[in-house]
Design a protein around this motif. Structure first.
Motif, PDB file in Angstrom:
ATOM      1  N   ARG A   1     -18.503  10.972 127.724  1.00  0.00           N
ATOM      2  CA  ARG A   1     -19.298  10.452 126.606  1.00  0.00           C
ATOM      3  C   ARG A   1     -20.765  10.397 127.023  1.00  0.00           C
ATOM      4  NH1 ARG A   1     -16.402   5.220 124.120  1.00  0.00           N
ATOM      5  NH2 ARG A   1     -17.815   5.786 122.409  1.00  0.00           N
ATOM      6  N   GLY A   2     -21.638  10.794 126.134  1.00  0.00           N
ATOM      7  CA  GLY A   2     -23.060  10.805 126.439  1.00  0.00           C
ATOM      8  C   GLY A   2     -23.889  10.874 125.173  1.00  0.00           C
ATOM      9  N   ALA A   3     -25.199  10.728 125.360  1.00  0.00           N
ATOM     10  CA  ALA A   3     -26.100  10.686 124.205  1.00  0.00           C
ATOM     11  C   ALA A   3     -26.390  12.074 123.651  1.00  0.00           C
ATOM     12  CB  ALA A   3     -27.409   9.992 124.602  1.00  0.00           C
ATOM     13  N   THR A   4     -26.481  13.080 124.516  1.00  0.00           N
ATOM     14  CA  THR A   4     -26.834  14.423 124.086  1.00  0.00           C
ATOM     15  C   THR A   4     -25.816  15.424 124.620  1.00  0.00           C
ATOM     16  OG1 THR A   4     -28.251  14.808 126.016  1.00  0.00           O
ATOM     17  CG2 THR A   4     -29.285  13.841 124.050  1.00  0.00           C
TER      18      THR A   4
ATOM     19  N   ASN B   1     -26.538  18.291 126.088  1.00  0.00           N
ATOM     20  CA  ASN B   1     -26.964  18.778 127.398  1.00  0.00           C
ATOM     21  C   ASN B   1     -26.549  17.824 128.510  1.00  0.00           C
ATOM     22  OD1 ASN B   1     -28.196  21.018 126.254  1.00  0.00           O
ATOM     23  ND2 ASN B   1     -30.176  19.991 126.048  1.00  0.00           N
ATOM     24  N   TYR B   2     -26.644  16.517 128.238  1.00  0.00           N
ATOM     25  CA  TYR B   2     -26.246  15.526 129.237  1.00  0.00           C
ATOM     26  C   TYR B   2     -24.741  15.621 129.510  1.00  0.00           C
ATOM     27  CZ  TYR B   2     -25.567  10.948 131.404  1.00  0.00           C
ATOM     28  OH  TYR B   2     -25.216   9.943 132.258  1.00  0.00           O
ATOM     29  N   MET B   3     -23.951  15.783 128.475  1.00  0.00           N
ATOM     30  CA  MET B   3     -22.505  15.893 128.663  1.00  0.00           C
ATOM     31  C   MET B   3     -22.128  17.201 129.341  1.00  0.00           C
ATOM     32  SD  MET B   3     -20.793  14.140 125.280  1.00  0.00           S
ATOM     33  CE  MET B   3     -21.677  15.167 124.098  1.00  0.00           C
ATOM     34  N   ASP B   4     -22.874  18.271 129.060  1.00  0.00           N
ATOM     35  CA  ASP B   4     -22.603  19.535 129.744  1.00  0.00           C
ATOM     36  C   ASP B   4     -22.852  19.414 131.243  1.00  0.00           C
ATOM     37  OD1 ASP B   4     -21.908  20.719 127.368  1.00  0.00           O
ATOM     38  OD2 ASP B   4     -23.899  21.587 127.015  1.00  0.00           O
ATOM     39  N   ASP B   5     -23.913  18.696 131.630  1.00  0.00           N
ATOM     40  CA  ASP B   5     -24.192  18.488 133.053  1.00  0.00           C
ATOM     41  C   ASP B   5     -23.081  17.690 133.722  1.00  0.00           C
ATOM     42  OD1 ASP B   5     -26.549  19.878 132.785  1.00  0.00           O
ATOM     43  OD2 ASP B   5     -27.786  18.075 132.510  1.00  0.00           O
ATOM     44  N   ILE B   6     -22.602  16.659 133.035  1.00  0.00           N
ATOM     45  CA  ILE B   6     -21.511  15.858 133.597  1.00  0.00           C
ATOM     46  C   ILE B   6     -20.241  16.685 133.710  1.00  0.00           C
ATOM     47  CG2 ILE B   6     -20.059  13.829 133.235  1.00  0.00           C
ATOM     48  CD1 ILE B   6     -22.368  12.497 131.837  1.00  0.00           C
ATOM     49  N   GLU B   7     -19.982  17.505 132.706  1.00  0.00           N
ATOM     50  CA  GLU B   7     -18.780  18.349 132.742  1.00  0.00           C
ATOM     51  C   GLU B   7     -18.831  19.334 133.911  1.00  0.00           C
ATOM     52  OE1 GLU B   7     -16.286  21.414 129.837  1.00  0.00           O
ATOM     53  OE2 GLU B   7     -18.219  20.598 129.209  1.00  0.00           O
ATOM     54  N   ARG B   8     -19.989  19.926 134.147  1.00  0.00           N
ATOM     55  CA  ARG B   8     -20.108  20.850 135.278  1.00  0.00           C
ATOM     56  C   ARG B   8     -19.928  20.128 136.605  1.00  0.00           C
ATOM     57  NH1 ARG B   8     -24.031  23.444 131.913  1.00  0.00           N
ATOM     58  NH2 ARG B   8     -25.646  21.996 132.649  1.00  0.00           N
ATOM     59  N   ALA B   9     -20.479  18.904 136.710  1.00  0.00           N
ATOM     60  CA  ALA B   9     -20.331  18.141 137.947  1.00  0.00           C
ATOM     61  C   ALA B   9     -18.857  17.796 138.206  1.00  0.00           C
ATOM     62  CB  ALA B   9     -21.179  16.876 137.889  1.00  0.00           C
ATOM     63  N   ILE B  10     -18.149  17.374 137.165  1.00  0.00           N
ATOM     64  CA  ILE B  10     -16.724  17.048 137.324  1.00  0.00           C
ATOM     65  C   ILE B  10     -15.929  18.299 137.660  1.00  0.00           C
ATOM     66  CG2 ILE B  10     -14.677  16.207 136.104  1.00  0.00           C
ATOM     67  CD1 ILE B  10     -16.475  14.334 134.553  1.00  0.00           C
ATOM     68  N   ASP B  11     -16.243  19.396 137.001  1.00  0.00           N
ATOM     69  CA  ASP B  11     -15.541  20.646 137.264  1.00  0.00           C
ATOM     70  C   ASP B  11     -15.758  21.109 138.706  1.00  0.00           C
ATOM     71  OD1 ASP B  11     -13.983  22.920 136.113  1.00  0.00           O
ATOM     72  OD2 ASP B  11     -15.767  24.043 136.697  1.00  0.00           O
ATOM     73  N   ASP B  12     -16.972  20.961 139.208  1.00  0.00           N
ATOM     74  CA  ASP B  12     -17.245  21.322 140.605  1.00  0.00           C
ATOM     75  C   ASP B  12     -16.467  20.431 141.564  1.00  0.00           C
ATOM     76  OD1 ASP B  12     -18.951  23.273 139.732  1.00  0.00           O
ATOM     77  OD2 ASP B  12     -20.775  22.071 140.005  1.00  0.00           O
ATOM     78  N   GLY B  13     -16.409  19.131 141.251  1.00  0.00           N
ATOM     79  CA  GLY B  13     -15.661  18.216 142.113  1.00  0.00           C
ATOM     80  C   GLY B  13     -14.174  18.515 142.134  1.00  0.00           C
ATOM     81  N   VAL B  14     -13.604  18.825 140.959  1.00  0.00           N
ATOM     82  CA  VAL B  14     -12.167  19.140 140.896  1.00  0.00           C
ATOM     83  C   VAL B  14     -11.867  20.427 141.652  1.00  0.00           C
ATOM     84  CG1 VAL B  14     -10.295  19.763 139.330  1.00  0.00           C
ATOM     85  CG2 VAL B  14     -11.811  17.876 138.750  1.00  0.00           C
ATOM     86  N   ASN B  15     -12.698  21.443 141.462  1.00  0.00           N
ATOM     87  CA  ASN B  15     -12.470  22.707 142.167  1.00  0.00           C
ATOM     88  C   ASN B  15     -12.650  22.553 143.672  1.00  0.00           C
ATOM     89  OD1 ASN B  15     -11.909  24.186 139.834  1.00  0.00           O
ATOM     90  ND2 ASN B  15     -14.072  24.573 139.446  1.00  0.00           N
TER      91      ASN B  15
END
Length: 245
Positions: A79-82, A84-98
């Motif tokens: 959850r996020g305000a914009t 772009n902000y949620m896309d950045d969080i999604e990429r960070a989580i995806d990198d951590g999971v991988n």
């Protein structure tokens, strides 16, 4: 007809709009997707501790919850305000999971912050001096290409890339193999092991392997065939059809 029997026997019906959601639910409840409407066997039936209708913000959703540790799937809600902000969080989580998935297969790490590429560049330059003829030029260019990694890190951090790169290469030539870019200080380097800056070995290995493979494939191209435009030649305009000014 199906809705009639669902209402008659008090069953919950869920409308799925894609095969992706169907596969996710079948994996969550450990069930089998049946291609036709037939009575399922006990082995094909899934199990779920709780199926309920909830609201997340203003969006209604159907939640499948497994309270036991045997759950095979986990959903992370961002959850996020914009966007772009949620896309950045999604990429960070995806990198951590991988990263965790790769760690489960190969737990080896290598120094980060461009230290590995700088050390490889220094070693390749030394190796190039032992080669005769034109081969040494190819090896030197490969080493120069590896220097682009620490240089890009320095540029993205707002530092003077040439100054930082010279410091890193000088440190590696003097035997400090773990020296990398220090993004917290101006135009400085640091020992990546002391600051716990690490990269996955498997990520470095496959990245370099695929990059070399792509470059070698391009160099092996000896002929380019241009395909003609489909549909044949354009129709000629009849004489005198142009508009007179």
């Amino acid at each position: 007809m199906a809705l009639h029997y669902l209402n008659k026997y008090g069953l919950l019906g869920v409308h799925l709009s894609s095969k992706f959601e169907l596969r996710r639910i079948s994996k969550a409840v450990n069930g089998t997707v049946l291609p036709r409407l037939i009575p399922p066997t006990p082995q094909e039936l899934g199990y779920c501790d709780l199926v309920c209708v909830e609201e997340l913000g203003d969006t209604p959703l159907i939640a499948f919850r497994q309270e036991s540790k045997e759950s095979r799937i986990v959903t992370v809600v961002i959850r996020g305000a914009t966007d772009n902000y949620m896309d950045d969080i999604e990429r960070a989580i995806d990198d951590g999971v991988n990263t965790f998935k790769c760690l489960a297969r190969d737990g080896r790490f290598v120094p980060g912050a461009g230290a590995v590429e700088a050390e490889l560049a220094v070693q390749l330059l030394k190796y190039a001096d032992t080669l005769p003829g034109l081969e040494q030029y190819a090896v030197r260019k490969f080493a120069t290409a590896l220097e682009a990694f620490p240089k890009a890190i320095a540029e993205n951090s707002g530092h003077r890339a040439t100054v930082v790169l010279e410091k890193i290469l000088d440190a590696h030539q003097n035997g400090r193999k773990n020296e990398g870019v220090d993004i917290e200080s101006d135009n400085a380097t640091c020992d990546t092991l002391e600051k716990n800056i690490l990269d996955l070995y498997s990520c470095k290995y496959w990245g370099l392997k695929y990059a070399v493979g792509a470059a070698a494939t391009i160099l092996r191209v000896d002929q380019i065939i241009m395909a003609k435009r489909a549909g044949g030649p354009k129709a000629r305009k009849p004489a005198g059809s142009d508009d007179e000014s």
